[in-house]
Design a protein around this motif. Structure first.
Motif, PDB file in Angstrom:
ATOM      1  N   TYR A 117       0.824  -1.203   0.000  1.00 38.02           N
ATOM      2  CA  TYR A 117       0.000   0.000   0.000  1.00 38.02           C
ATOM      3  C   TYR A 117       0.862   1.257   0.000  1.00 38.02           C
ATOM      4  O   TYR A 117       2.038   1.223   0.378  1.00 38.02           O
ATOM      5  CB  TYR A 117      -0.874   0.054   1.259  1.00 38.02           C
ATOM      6  N   PRO A 120      -0.892   6.192   4.254  1.00 41.70           N
ATOM      7  CA  PRO A 120      -2.266   6.725   4.321  1.00 41.70           C
ATOM      8  C   PRO A 120      -2.371   8.154   3.801  1.00 41.70           C
ATOM      9  O   PRO A 120      -3.337   8.494   3.114  1.00 41.70           O
ATOM     10  CB  PRO A 120      -2.593   6.659   5.813  1.00 41.70           C
ATOM     11  N   GLU A 121      -1.344   8.989   4.099  1.00 37.31           N
ATOM     12  CA  GLU A 121      -1.456  10.415   3.729  1.00 37.31           C
ATOM     13  C   GLU A 121      -1.435  10.634   2.212  1.00 37.31           C
ATOM     14  O   GLU A 121      -1.749  11.720   1.740  1.00 37.31           O
ATOM     15  CB  GLU A 121      -0.362  11.241   4.424  1.00 37.31           C
ATOM     16  N   LEU A 125      -8.238  10.259   1.626  1.00 38.54           N
ATOM     17  CA  LEU A 125      -9.108   9.715   2.671  1.00 38.54           C
ATOM     18  C   LEU A 125     -10.136  10.739   3.136  1.00 38.54           C
ATOM     19  O   LEU A 125     -11.301  10.421   3.352  1.00 38.54           O
ATOM     20  CB  LEU A 125      -8.273   9.255   3.866  1.00 38.54           C
ATOM     21  N   GLN A 129     -14.050  10.190   3.086  1.00 39.41           N
ATOM     22  CA  GLN A 129     -14.835  10.214   4.321  1.00 39.41           C
ATOM     23  C   GLN A 129     -15.940  11.269   4.231  1.00 39.41           C
ATOM     24  O   GLN A 129     -17.049  11.036   4.706  1.00 39.41           O
ATOM     25  CB  GLN A 129     -13.920  10.400   5.541  1.00 39.41           C
ATOM     26  N   MET A 132     -18.717   9.859   2.381  1.00 40.22           N
ATOM     27  CA  MET A 132     -19.471   8.928   3.224  1.00 40.22           C
ATOM     28  C   MET A 132     -20.422   9.682   4.142  1.00 40.22           C
ATOM     29  O   MET A 132     -21.585   9.318   4.296  1.00 40.22           O
ATOM     30  CB  MET A 132     -18.520   8.071   4.067  1.00 40.22           C
ATOM     31  N   LEU A 133     -19.919  10.753   4.757  1.00 42.87           N
ATOM     32  CA  LEU A 133     -20.749  11.574   5.636  1.00 42.87           C
ATOM     33  C   LEU A 133     -21.971  12.084   4.876  1.00 42.87           C
ATOM     34  O   LEU A 133     -23.094  12.007   5.346  1.00 42.87           O
ATOM     35  CB  LEU A 133     -19.947  12.765   6.185  1.00 42.87           C
ATOM     36  N   PRO A 322      -6.804   1.748   1.261  1.00 41.45           N
ATOM     37  CA  PRO A 322      -6.641   0.374   1.752  1.00 41.45           C
ATOM     38  C   PRO A 322      -7.838  -0.095   2.579  1.00 41.45           C
ATOM     39  O   PRO A 322      -8.107  -1.291   2.654  1.00 41.45           O
ATOM     40  CB  PRO A 322      -5.392   0.461   2.634  1.00 41.45           C
ATOM     41  N   GLY A 323      -8.555   0.849   3.188  1.00 36.21           N
ATOM     42  CA  GLY A 323      -9.662   0.471   4.062  1.00 36.21           C
ATOM     43  C   GLY A 323     -10.968   0.241   3.328  1.00 36.21           C
ATOM     44  O   GLY A 323     -11.974  -0.109   3.940  1.00 36.21           O
ATOM     45  N   ILE A 324     -10.974   0.463   2.028  1.00 37.37           N
ATOM     46  CA  ILE A 324     -12.177   0.237   1.212  1.00 37.37           C
ATOM     47  C   ILE A 324     -12.009  -1.109   0.518  1.00 37.37           C
ATOM     48  O   ILE A 324     -11.117  -1.284  -0.311  1.00 37.37           O
ATOM     49  CB  ILE A 324     -12.313   1.344   0.139  1.00 37.37           C
ATOM     50  N   ARG A 325     -12.846  -2.081   0.872  1.00 35.06           N
ATOM     51  CA  ARG A 325     -12.691  -3.407   0.262  1.00 35.06           C
ATOM     52  C   ARG A 325     -13.596  -3.542  -0.947  1.00 35.06           C
ATOM     53  O   ARG A 325     -14.592  -4.249  -0.922  1.00 35.06           O
ATOM     54  CB  ARG A 325     -13.023  -4.508   1.275  1.00 35.06           C
ATOM     55  N   LEU A 326     -13.235  -2.836  -2.008  1.00 30.87           N
ATOM     56  CA  LEU A 326     -14.030  -2.941  -3.222  1.00 30.87           C
ATOM     57  C   LEU A 326     -13.181  -3.384  -4.396  1.00 30.87           C
ATOM     58  O   LEU A 326     -12.208  -2.726  -4.758  1.00 30.87           O
ATOM     59  CB  LEU A 326     -14.686  -1.600  -3.547  1.00 30.87           C
ATOM     60  N   SER A 353     -19.716   2.317   0.993  1.00 31.63           N
ATOM     61  CA  SER A 353     -18.432   2.522   0.328  1.00 31.63           C
ATOM     62  C   SER A 353     -18.641   2.745  -1.160  1.00 31.63           C
ATOM     63  O   SER A 353     -17.965   3.571  -1.777  1.00 31.63           O
ATOM     64  CB  SER A 353     -17.518   1.299   0.469  1.00 31.63           C
TER      65      SER A 353
ATOM     66  N   LEU B 143     -10.009   4.990   6.780  1.00 36.62           N
ATOM     67  CA  LEU B 143      -9.999   4.238   5.521  1.00 36.62           C
ATOM     68  C   LEU B 143      -8.582   4.004   5.015  1.00 36.62           C
ATOM     69  O   LEU B 143      -8.387   3.500   3.917  1.00 36.62           O
ATOM     70  CB  LEU B 143     -10.809   5.002   4.465  1.00 36.62           C
ATOM     71  N   ALA B 145      -6.182   2.069   6.336  1.00 38.12           N
ATOM     72  CA  ALA B 145      -5.570   0.762   6.599  1.00 38.12           C
ATOM     73  C   ALA B 145      -6.597  -0.341   6.374  1.00 38.12           C
ATOM     74  O   ALA B 145      -7.793  -0.134   6.594  1.00 38.12           O
ATOM     75  CB  ALA B 145      -5.054   0.713   8.038  1.00 38.12           C
ATOM     76  N   GLU B 350     -14.403  -4.544   6.267  1.00 38.07           N
ATOM     77  CA  GLU B 350     -14.161  -3.112   6.481  1.00 38.07           C
ATOM     78  C   GLU B 350     -14.415  -2.726   7.937  1.00 38.07           C
ATOM     79  O   GLU B 350     -15.285  -3.277   8.595  1.00 38.07           O
ATOM     80  CB  GLU B 350     -15.069  -2.290   5.559  1.00 38.07           C
TER      81      GLU B 350
END
Lengths: 474, 474
Positions: A117, A120-121, A125, A129, A132-133, A322-326, A353, B143, B145, B350
């Motif tokens: 991966y 994260p930065e 993200l 997010q 999503m909100l 990485p946190g989105i499992r699509l 997601s 999101l 990790a 997730e």
């Protein structure tokens, strides 16, 4: 398909000659001048023929001596590569991978080079997010209904439209959204194989694929693959013509994991044709393609697939979050079976997601983000690569992939990647030992290093430590 | 395990006598007074013995005549039940289920009785969405990790703690969070069977389970099951002693789908023992248990599992929110294999849903919500049931389950559930035809009706329409 261009016809002509033994390894190849005369072609065509044969791994340019026929390529260095295993064997990789993962979990990791991966930065993200909100606020009944069977139709449309720019025709209605590429590959294999069947893979290849094959009770044939041009088509053809029936082949054509190779278009076309000729289903894993240095999209195997024999799989968790499992799968004539298997394996994916990702991907800011990410990764790979050459023992060889986050490193001499892995762990540094990228020991002096994080003093120090460990080993 | 209580010892004693033919169907059973004398037991013990044997389905109380030995029960009415298929057969249910789903998708549905979910307004969607908003705002790298392999550890702790109140001991570290119970059952089956193996199921059972079995290439034996006491232990024992090796058995012990049956504790204990004796892995699907009328939790099969032979599976999408795809599995001695299969099938789930669900479930408001939901469902089932009896032709039989959202309805005479299904669709009403709950045609005059929505004029009108359709049919 149209007639192939002249240079490719000629390349195939010479390829046949090499295959049949008319031209032998070590022999000099006709000069450019001779080719121009004999075939009445332009300089550029003659050069393209040679480049094509180089890509196939059968031609080698020696400075000031001309072109010579060579044995199928090895990767990334000139070490002799083990021949493909002569009959399918059951994978037994899971225990090793799992011991590597467990050892890493027990250790106190300060620097992690084992991840594929990005940091994260580097991912959008915050924007995701926010989407999503918005989705949560917009529809108070969002969690009140199960996700639709094949996935959110807006997302499937966006994925199909994006594929078009890579000259790949995916029909939105025949895309199934999955829990990452892992589930997509699973579904593809379950759709076209039975336990006990033999499946071919690139060697080295992503250990996750080997684990999937093991879990499904499949036999595995490993096909030599190079950082230069991907899977060796010569070796593959030999295998396909052999006595073992190969039911499917899994290939990562773009930014292969761990090699970083990008298959030349001609190889992609030939690979697709070869597999169709032998009725071997070609499963394409295109998880990394969007991380290529160039803003020009790479072609996929699916693009060359005129006979509906390629199952296309991909994922967003390396390129977007990485946190989105699509992930997604486009299975052509196997679509109905894949749809059924997805339904019985895990039902439709959650909607949230998918909504957030659709909202992000439909704006031009997604392409802008990818362009920025590509530039960043190019720089990070260059810095890491330079430091490795600086700190690691002489004779260390590093790939120079045209994109992505991974470097594949050959250690000189008698270094063992498993010993190195455990020593590095003790120093708080996590790497991926070459052993887990194959079912036998053929990569025991390789390691995979991830370049997903911005270069820093901490990373520099960790690479220096790794170099010291190696120098103390020898 | 401790010695079973006296009443259970006595019940087993009589059970053996019935099994061996010493007591035959139709014969009068010893009176309560005689039992008290012969066995020197209290009135309450003697009554418990009879109740126990009723639960086993071998004793029948005839008003003013006493207790009589009876054949294993049928459900829900006294129609003769088909014997269990005498050898495992491959399931071929998917095509039928899928044609039913596709026909429904093409239709213009105004009222949907085919869903097992509650209406969205009955779920705590707002609270869940608020917890998601909070989690997203709280951790900007949420999101960034991948989700952890076996799932969020706080959630696994909450699930283990909740299981304790149902006298079920699940170790948090040995729970794996899955994409719904569908994936959990999949993993359980993949862990303990090979394609071609035979798996027993209740009959009727949830068509989704039959589809999973078909997709995994498993053979299926159907065991008669009643609305009264669940799976028929007599028939099961016969099968387990038969010539076909039964590798696993899937049972929904609490609020079975479609029957709504709750297995009496004694049956649960006996079932667990039977399976362990025959080395048949018992897979428990506890998706609906929390929807029981009583606030006293039902015991699970896992509770009786002293020999580590039960794999426990459950899900939150019926009790908490249809749009949250979270299930879990506790696989005992197969945990490592299940963990591996989950990793290779779809990786960790997730994080966001898990965080929101944990935040909700750890507060007392979750129990309050469940109590309210149970009361609502009781009322909805009663209203629906009364309307069905009012509108449907005479002779219609309806189950009266002690919880959940489902009614299983036997149509009188020669009504075909598939014809009924298609006629209802034309009228904009969706129902589940009995045919899809078994691999043969034994439930072709049954339908399943969901009571998840608050009773309304629209629902009343739809039920009246269904009644008219049936009356016109005959």
């Amino acid at each position: 398909m149209n007639t192939p261009p002249l240079y490719r016809q000629l390349a195939n002509h010479y390829l046949d000659a090499i295959r049949s033994g008319t031209l032998k390894a070590g022999e000099r190849f006709p000069s450019i001048r001779l080719m121009m005369e004999k075939h009445a072609v332009s300089l550029s065509t003659a050069v393209q023929v040679c480049r094509q044969l180089e890509n196939y791994g059968v031609l080698e340019a020696r400075p000031r001596s001309g072109n010579f026929i060579r044995r199928p390529d090895t990767a990334p260095a000139a070490t002799p590569i083990a021949p493909p295993l002569d009959s399918g064997v059951y994978v037994g990789i899971h225990e090793l991978v799992s011991s590597v993962i467990k050892a890493s979990q027990r250790a106190n990791i300060k620097v992690n080079f084992a991840s594929a991966y990005c940091a994260p930065e580097l991912y959008p993200l915050k924007i995701l997010q926010d989407h999503m909100l918005k989705a949560l606020r917009h529809d108070p009944h969002l969690l009140g209904a199960p996700g639709s069977a094949c996935g959110n139709s807006a997302l499937r449309n966006i994925l199909a439209r994006r594929a078009l720019t890579a000259k790949t025709n995916l029909t939105a209605e025949r895309i199934v959204i999955t829990n990452g590429a892992t589930e997509a590959i699973n579904l593809a294999l379950r759709a076209v194989t039975q336990p006990g069947d033999t499946v071919a893979v690139e060697s080295p290849t992503f250990y996750g694929l080997l684990q999937i094959l093991e879990s499904l009770g499949l036999r595995v044939l490993e096909v030599p693959t190079t950082a230069h041009a991907g899977i060796n088509l010569f070796a593959l053809e030999q295998l396909l013509r052999g006595s073992v029936r190969i039911q499917a082949l899994i290939v990562i054509p773009n930014l292969q994991n761990p090699l970083g190779s990008i298959m030349p278009d001609a190889n992609k076309a030939r690979l697709v044709q070869l597999c169709a000729d032998h009725e071997t289903v070609l499963i394409e894993d295109d998880t990394y393609g969007d991380l290529v240095d160039s803003d020009q999209p790479l072609s996929t195997l699916k693009h060359w697939d005129v006979r509906d024999n390629v199952i296309y799989c991909a994922s967003l968790n390396k390129t977007l979050a990485p946190g989105i499992r699509l992930g997604w799968i486009s299975a052509g004539k196997w679509h109905e079976r894949v749809e059924m298997l997805k339904h019985t394996q895990s039902r439709g994916c959650e909607a949230l997601s998918q909504l957030a990702v659709s909202a992000l991907m439909k704006t031009p800011s997604y392409e802008r983000y990818l362009r920025r990410l590509r530039k960043t990764l190019t720089q990070q790979r260059q810095q890491m690569s330079a430091a490795i050459i600086r700190y690691f023992p002489q004779g260390t060889r590093v790939t120079s992939p045209q994109g992505g986050t991974l470097l594949w490193i050959e250690l000189p001499g008698q270094h063992s990647s498993m010993v190195f892995f455990h020593e590095a762990l003790k120093a708080g540094i996590q790497i991926s030992p070459g052993d887990i990228f194959s079912n036998d020991k053929r990569f025991n002096h390789f390691v995979r290093i991830g370049c997903g994080a911005p270069y820093s003093a901490k990373i520099d120090e960790a690479l220096a430590t790794l170099g010291r460990l190696l120098k103390n080993q020898s």
